[in-house]
Design a protein around this motif. Structure first.
Motif, PDB file in Angstrom:
ATOM      1  N   HIS A  29       0.836  -1.203   0.000  1.00 33.33           N
ATOM      2  CA  HIS A  29       0.000   0.000   0.000  1.00 33.33           C
ATOM      3  C   HIS A  29       0.870   1.252   0.000  1.00 33.33           C
ATOM      4  N   SER A  37      -6.442  -0.698   0.788  1.00 30.34           N
ATOM      5  CA  SER A  37      -6.387  -0.298  -0.617  1.00 30.34           C
ATOM      6  C   SER A  37      -5.909  -1.423  -1.525  1.00 30.34           C
ATOM      7  N   LEU A  98       1.006   0.403  -4.922  1.00 27.52           N
ATOM      8  CA  LEU A  98       0.247   1.612  -5.232  1.00 27.52           C
ATOM      9  C   LEU A  98       0.976   2.818  -4.672  1.00 27.52           C
ATOM     10  N   SER A  99       1.203   3.841  -5.492  1.00 31.05           N
ATOM     11  CA  SER A  99       1.773   5.106  -5.038  1.00 31.05           C
ATOM     12  C   SER A  99       3.160   4.893  -4.415  1.00 31.05           C
ATOM     13  N   VAL A 122       0.920   0.802  -9.777  1.00 32.19           N
ATOM     14  CA  VAL A 122      -0.297   1.595  -9.953  1.00 32.19           C
ATOM     15  C   VAL A 122      -0.031   2.993  -9.426  1.00 32.19           C
ATOM     16  N   VAL A 231      -6.268   6.371  -6.128  1.00 28.70           N
ATOM     17  CA  VAL A 231      -6.392   5.042  -5.513  1.00 28.70           C
ATOM     18  C   VAL A 231      -7.166   4.132  -6.466  1.00 28.70           C
ATOM     19  N   THR A 233      -6.875   1.148  -7.343  1.00 25.40           N
ATOM     20  CA  THR A 233      -7.133  -0.240  -6.935  1.00 25.40           C
ATOM     21  C   THR A 233      -8.492  -0.401  -6.265  1.00 25.40           C
TER      22      THR A 233
END
Length: 255
Positions: A29, A37, A98-99, A122, A231, A233
């Motif tokens: 995350h 997430s 993610l991020s 992502v 976000v 996802t």
């Protein structure tokens, strides 16, 4: 401090494929976020038979004040430990994030080029054009936090259960480390699948450009998500991420 709702890590053992090999997927995350997430994505991959790990990063999942003594180094160490544990019980491992989780994933691939079979990113963050961040070195000594960056989601009624404040010292440690990550990008050779939201209010397009222009990977695919914010996802394009990433994992881990 007790974990907040939906912040529990997720793990699945997976099942061996047709050749008897066990394939693992590690998902991270982002900054001030939580496993919430990533768990839907992780569950989808687990249903495909993969051994999946979605860890909770240090200082996350409780209250934002718990991030105050943490640094990007702590987050990376946690991801690397989880990677080694997953690698010990799997024959091959793909890493995604993610991020900031994408930043952690790609740095892991740079440091372990022979052991990461593939990368799924992502909206990864390795840079920013936001001029306000230039004040962080001094501002972090004046105030502890600023408003949060969580829940940049286009789909109504969805929450990533992230913090409502952003701890500045931890943020600054991440931004300082971005330079090291960018310098290591040419060491990345793993196949890469990068999802980028056309409209993202947290991470600007410079990160994706830098990553795609710097890695040494020969197998690179970029997908632009037209109906999701940061976000992704948990957003409208989540099914596309889940399905395409599952196919990517299958392809890059094939015997």
């Amino acid at each position: 401090m007790a974990l907040a709702p939906h912040a529990e890590p997720f793990q699945s053992d997976g099942t061996p494929d047709g050749s008897g090999r066990r394939v693992g997927v590690l998902l991270s995350h982002g900054f001030t976020g939580s496993p919430a997430s990533m768990v839907p994505w992780g569950r989808y991959l687990a249903e495909q038979g993969y051994a999946v790990s979605v860890p909770l990063l240090p200082g996350h999942g409780t209250r934002w004040q718990d991030m105050l003594p943490t640094t990007f180094g702590h987050y990376y160490e946690a991801i690397e430990r989880e990677f080694e544990a997953l690698r010990a019980r799997c024959d091959v491992v793909v890493v995604g994030g993610l991020s900031m989780g994408g930043c952690l994933a790609i740095w892991l691939a740079a440091k372990h080029p022979r052991d990461v079979a593939g990368l799924v990113l992502v909206n990864p963050a390795v840079a920013s054009t936001n001029k306000q961040l230039l004040a962080l070195p001094a501002l972090k000594y004046v105030v502890k936090s600023m408003p949060g960056i969580a829940n940049d989601i286009k789909k109504p009624g969805v929450s990533e259960h992230g913090y409502d404040r952003t701890p500045l010292r931890a943020l600054h440690s991440m931004i300082v480390t971005w330079k090291e990550v960018r310098e290591d990008l040419p060491k990345v050779t793993a196949p890469l699948l990068l999802f980028r939201s056309a409209e993202d209010h947290v991470v600007d397009p410079s990160s994706a450009r830098i990553i795609l222009g710097s890695v040494s990977s020969r197998d690179v695919t970029e997908r632009v998500l037209e109906n999701s914010y940061h976000v992704a996802t948990l957003d409208n394009d989540a099914p596309q991420i889940f399905e395409e990433s599952a196919e990517f994992v299958r392809r890059v881990t094939a015997p």
